[in-house]
Design a protein around this motif. Structure first.
Motif, PDB file in Angstrom:
ATOM      1  N   ALA A  78      12.980  -6.034 -10.341  1.00 37.78           N
ATOM      2  CA  ALA A  78      13.347  -5.275 -10.477  1.00 37.78           C
ATOM      3  C   ALA A  78      11.930  -4.496 -10.754  1.00 37.78           C
ATOM      4  O   ALA A  78      10.540  -5.091 -10.521  1.00 37.78           O
ATOM      5  CB  ALA A  78      13.243  -5.948 -12.020  1.00 37.78           C
ATOM      6  N   HIS A  79      11.988  -3.593 -10.529  1.00 39.87           N
ATOM      7  CA  HIS A  79      10.554  -2.710 -10.165  1.00 39.87           C
ATOM      8  C   HIS A  79      10.298  -1.789 -11.269  1.00 39.87           C
ATOM      9  O   HIS A  79      11.040  -1.077 -11.996  1.00 39.87           O
ATOM     10  CB  HIS A  79      10.617  -1.835  -9.362  1.00 39.87           C
ATOM     11  CG  HIS A  79       9.879  -0.488  -8.751  1.00 39.87           C
ATOM     12  ND1 HIS A  79      10.125   0.929  -8.926  1.00 39.87           N
ATOM     13  CD2 HIS A  79       8.752  -0.506  -8.019  1.00 39.87           C
ATOM     14  CE1 HIS A  79       8.657   1.368  -8.163  1.00 39.87           C
ATOM     15  NE2 HIS A  79       7.966   1.041  -7.818  1.00 39.87           N
ATOM     16  N   CYS A  80       9.251  -0.817 -11.768  1.00 34.71           N
ATOM     17  CA  CYS A  80       9.543  -0.096 -12.312  1.00 34.71           C
ATOM     18  C   CYS A  80       7.481   1.055 -11.658  1.00 34.71           C
ATOM     19  O   CYS A  80       6.802  -0.127 -11.521  1.00 34.71           O
ATOM     20  CB  CYS A  80       8.965  -0.538 -14.151  1.00 34.71           C
ATOM     21  SG  CYS A  80       6.974  -1.582 -14.634  1.00 34.71           S
TER      22      CYS A  80
ATOM     23  N   TYR B 206       0.632  -0.934   0.004  1.00 31.72           N
ATOM     24  CA  TYR B 206      -0.151  -0.664  -0.128  1.00 31.72           C
ATOM     25  C   TYR B 206       0.697   0.945  -0.002  1.00 31.72           C
ATOM     26  O   TYR B 206       2.201   1.447   0.505  1.00 31.72           O
ATOM     27  CB  TYR B 206      -0.906  -0.511   1.332  1.00 31.72           C
ATOM     28  CG  TYR B 206      -1.218   1.486   1.257  1.00 31.72           C
ATOM     29  CD1 TYR B 206      -2.181   1.636   0.655  1.00 31.72           C
ATOM     30  CD2 TYR B 206      -1.141   2.375   2.279  1.00 31.72           C
ATOM     31  CE1 TYR B 206      -2.897   3.236   0.637  1.00 31.72           C
ATOM     32  CE2 TYR B 206      -1.843   2.946   2.808  1.00 31.72           C
ATOM     33  CZ  TYR B 206      -2.427   3.843   1.941  1.00 31.72           C
ATOM     34  OH  TYR B 206      -3.369   4.739   2.137  1.00 31.72           O
ATOM     35  N   ALA B 207       0.778   2.044  -0.970  1.00 29.63           N
ATOM     36  CA  ALA B 207       1.424   3.517  -0.664  1.00 29.63           C
ATOM     37  C   ALA B 207       0.590   4.533   0.210  1.00 29.63           C
ATOM     38  O   ALA B 207       0.230   5.246  -0.553  1.00 29.63           O
ATOM     39  CB  ALA B 207       1.536   4.108  -2.310  1.00 29.63           C
ATOM     40  N   ILE B 208       1.980   4.584   0.872  1.00 27.49           N
ATOM     41  CA  ILE B 208       0.923   5.502   2.234  1.00 27.49           C
ATOM     42  C   ILE B 208       1.442   6.640   2.352  1.00 27.49           C
ATOM     43  O   ILE B 208       0.928   7.400   2.829  1.00 27.49           O
ATOM     44  CB  ILE B 208       2.544   5.265   3.537  1.00 27.49           C
ATOM     45  CG1 ILE B 208       2.386   3.419   4.102  1.00 27.49           C
ATOM     46  CG2 ILE B 208       2.346   6.471   4.143  1.00 27.49           C
ATOM     47  CD1 ILE B 208       3.093   3.702   5.327  1.00 27.49           C
TER      48      ILE B 208
ATOM     49  N   ILE C 291       2.890  -5.018  -6.352  1.00 32.27           N
ATOM     50  CA  ILE C 291       1.817  -3.912  -6.631  1.00 32.27           C
ATOM     51  C   ILE C 291       2.046  -3.233  -5.404  1.00 32.27           C
ATOM     52  O   ILE C 291       1.634  -3.141  -4.540  1.00 32.27           O
ATOM     53  CB  ILE C 291       0.705  -4.568  -6.592  1.00 32.27           C
ATOM     54  CG1 ILE C 291      -0.104  -5.516  -5.822  1.00 32.27           C
ATOM     55  CG2 ILE C 291       0.597  -5.386  -7.836  1.00 32.27           C
ATOM     56  CD1 ILE C 291      -1.706  -5.393  -6.308  1.00 32.27           C
ATOM     57  N   GLU C 292       1.667  -1.638  -6.249  1.00 35.17           N
ATOM     58  CA  GLU C 292       2.300  -0.904  -4.938  1.00 35.17           C
ATOM     59  C   GLU C 292       0.858   0.115  -5.138  1.00 35.17           C
ATOM     60  O   GLU C 292       0.816   1.913  -5.326  1.00 35.17           O
ATOM     61  CB  GLU C 292       2.947   0.492  -5.303  1.00 35.17           C
ATOM     62  CG  GLU C 292       4.566  -0.854  -4.970  1.00 35.17           C
ATOM     63  CD  GLU C 292       5.529   0.470  -5.772  1.00 35.17           C
ATOM     64  OE1 GLU C 292       6.802   0.115  -5.057  1.00 35.17           O
ATOM     65  OE2 GLU C 292       5.313   0.600  -6.302  1.00 35.17           O
ATOM     66  N   PRO C 293      -0.415  -0.625  -4.798  1.00 35.91           N
ATOM     67  CA  PRO C 293      -1.738   0.845  -4.923  1.00 35.91           C
ATOM     68  C   PRO C 293      -1.673   2.014  -3.999  1.00 35.91           C
ATOM     69  O   PRO C 293      -1.558   1.311  -2.679  1.00 35.91           O
ATOM     70  CB  PRO C 293      -2.968  -0.952  -5.195  1.00 35.91           C
ATOM     71  CG  PRO C 293      -2.914  -2.155  -4.162  1.00 35.91           C
ATOM     72  CD  PRO C 293      -0.902  -1.741  -4.191  1.00 35.91           C
TER      73      PRO C 293
END
Ligand code: LLP
Length: 421
Positions: free
Chosen positions: A198-200, A59-61, A276-278
């Motif tokens: 790897a991240h994007c 979770y994107a704080i 995932i970074e929602p």
């Protein structure tokens, strides 16, 4: 099922509770009002979509940093994505498992990297100097740090330029021509860093899942190249960015399931863990900003509804020309004329608007008016401009009771900054 509904007789409800009644029972306006069950439902939608994959919901704080909400998200099984030392401290305070946390950002500073390394948080490498600092932090704490390379895939997310991040001229991540340099540099520091993935991240408010698929194809190709050089990378992090239906239209927008389904086969084909970074798609639609109408006025050809909320509490319309749906919480009187209004706050800026050109029944003084989808990037971007102190937050609990989940800031809080000087 969505938490905010309008009854046939024109009252807005949050779950089973009339917003008008909440507004009358609290001592301060504007305020943020959340539905705790809606937060749960949003997380469950992602969990269902991710069935059959090894995954982390980070979770994107930055989207919303209310501690009570973070604790709830942690309890539901989320990890966290952090972009500052304080977000990192807050994630730890909320009890997130550090090994399900990812520290992101193009300007991470050494002292924050040291905390991240100490706590075994995953760290994304964003640049040459960032890698240097991560290596330095690892040496300070005497630990090997799990790192991901943030790769800039140069995919156009087709969003407002301020929220696009994955195109080649953005300040984020590394470009492919530098990949080999980073792999060589990582090989030189086997005691300090372990490359695990790897991240994007392409951008935010993305409404087409093909965009995620294009990026995933590019990223899988990088992962193959990285593995060919002997690295055991096991994580693909495709970032956040899924948009939501701010317009409350009939348009069918992609769901978490649509998003995950477009990358599922790719992820399985390489036996990867998916991160995932929602932010927005987990929290935006769980909340509205509840305001009271101060009055109505007309200047030239423009009609204005002036409310007590403003760009200080909710800046997205001013900053990105963002649309957030606006409605009254109670039925207007039968003789209320329907007009086109700009909904504005009391702040001394012409950029201080919450909505433009909105058709509304002319509201009475004191009427309640909500700005919807205010759970993401609203309170977390609020300021105290014009000394409009940050508002309190409430949520409707699972049993329909209403609890305060953050105190409003007060004038005394401001004065405290000057004590003892
Ligand atoms: N991961 C990274 C690396 C990010 O930079 C962001 C958001 C996210 C995840 C979460 O993205 P989301 O799922 O929430 O779209 N203030 C702007 C949005 C800025 C987004 C910044 N990065 C707004 O109010 O629209």
């Amino acid at each position: 099922k969505h938490c905010f509904t309008k009854s046939d007789d024109g009252y807005l409800y949050c779950e089973t509770v009339k917003v008008q009644e909440i507004m009358e029972s609290v001592d301060r306006r504007p305020f943020y009002l959340y539905s705790k069950p809606q937060i749960t439902r949003n997380v469950e939608a992602y969990k269902d979509a991710l069935q059959g994959l090894n995954s982390v919901i980070g979770y994107a704080i930055k989207a919303n940093n209310n501690l009570k909400i973070l604790e709830h998200l942690r309890h539901l099984g989320c990890g966290a994505v952090l972009v500052s030392g304080n977000e990192l401290r807050l994630a730890l305070r909320a009890g997130f498992d550090p090994t399900r946390c990812i520290f992101n950002g193009n300007g991470k500073i050494l002292e924050d990297l040291i905390i991240a390394a100490q706590e075994d948080v995953f760290i994304n490498i964003d640049s040459e100097f960032d890698l240097e600092n991560i290596v330095a932090a690892a040496r300070v704490v005497g630990k090997r740090v799990n790192v991901l390379l943030r790769i800039n895939p140069d995919v156009d997310p087709q969003v407002h330029p301020y929220v696009a991040t994955g195109n080649k001229n953005s300040k984020f991540g590394i470009r492919n021509e530098k990949l080999q340099w980073f792999l060589d540099a990582i090989k030189e520091h086997p005691n300090e860093v372990k490359l695990v993935g790897a991240h994007c991240h392409l951008g935010s408010t993305i409404t087409k899942v093909d965009i995620f698929r294009d990026a995933a194809v590019i990223m899988i190709n990088y992962i193959d190249q990285i593995r060919d050089q002997g690295f055991e990378v096991n994580y693909l992090n495709i970032g956040g960015g899924l948009g939501i239906d701010y317009y409350h239209s009939d348009a069918v927008l992609p769901t978490p399931r649509d998003l995950i389904d477009t990358v599922r086969e790719l992820v399985l084909s390489r036996d990867l863990n998916l991160i995932i970074e929602p932010g927005r798609s987990l929290i935006a639609n769980t909340c509205c900003l509840v305001n009271r109408v101060t009055g109505v006025k007309t200047n030239g050809s423009k009609n204005f509804v002036v409310i007590d909320g403003s760009m200080a509490e909710l800046i997205r319309p001013s900053l990105y020309d963002a649309y957030q749906h606006i409605e009254l919480v109670s039925p207007a009187t039968a003789d209320a004329e329907i007009l086109t209004f700009d909904v504005v706050g009391p702040v001394c800026e012409s950029a201080d608007f919450l909505g433009k050109g909105r058709e509304l029944p002319t509201p009475a003084k004191g009427a309640g008016l909500v700005v919807h989808d205010a759970g993401a990037y609203c309170m977390s971007m609020a300021s105290t401009y014009n000394l409009k102190m940050r508002p309190p937050e409430y949520w409707v609990e699972d049993d329909g009771s209403v609890s305060k989940i953050r105190h409003g800031e007060t004038f005394e809080d401001h004065i405290r900054f000057f004590e003892g000087l």
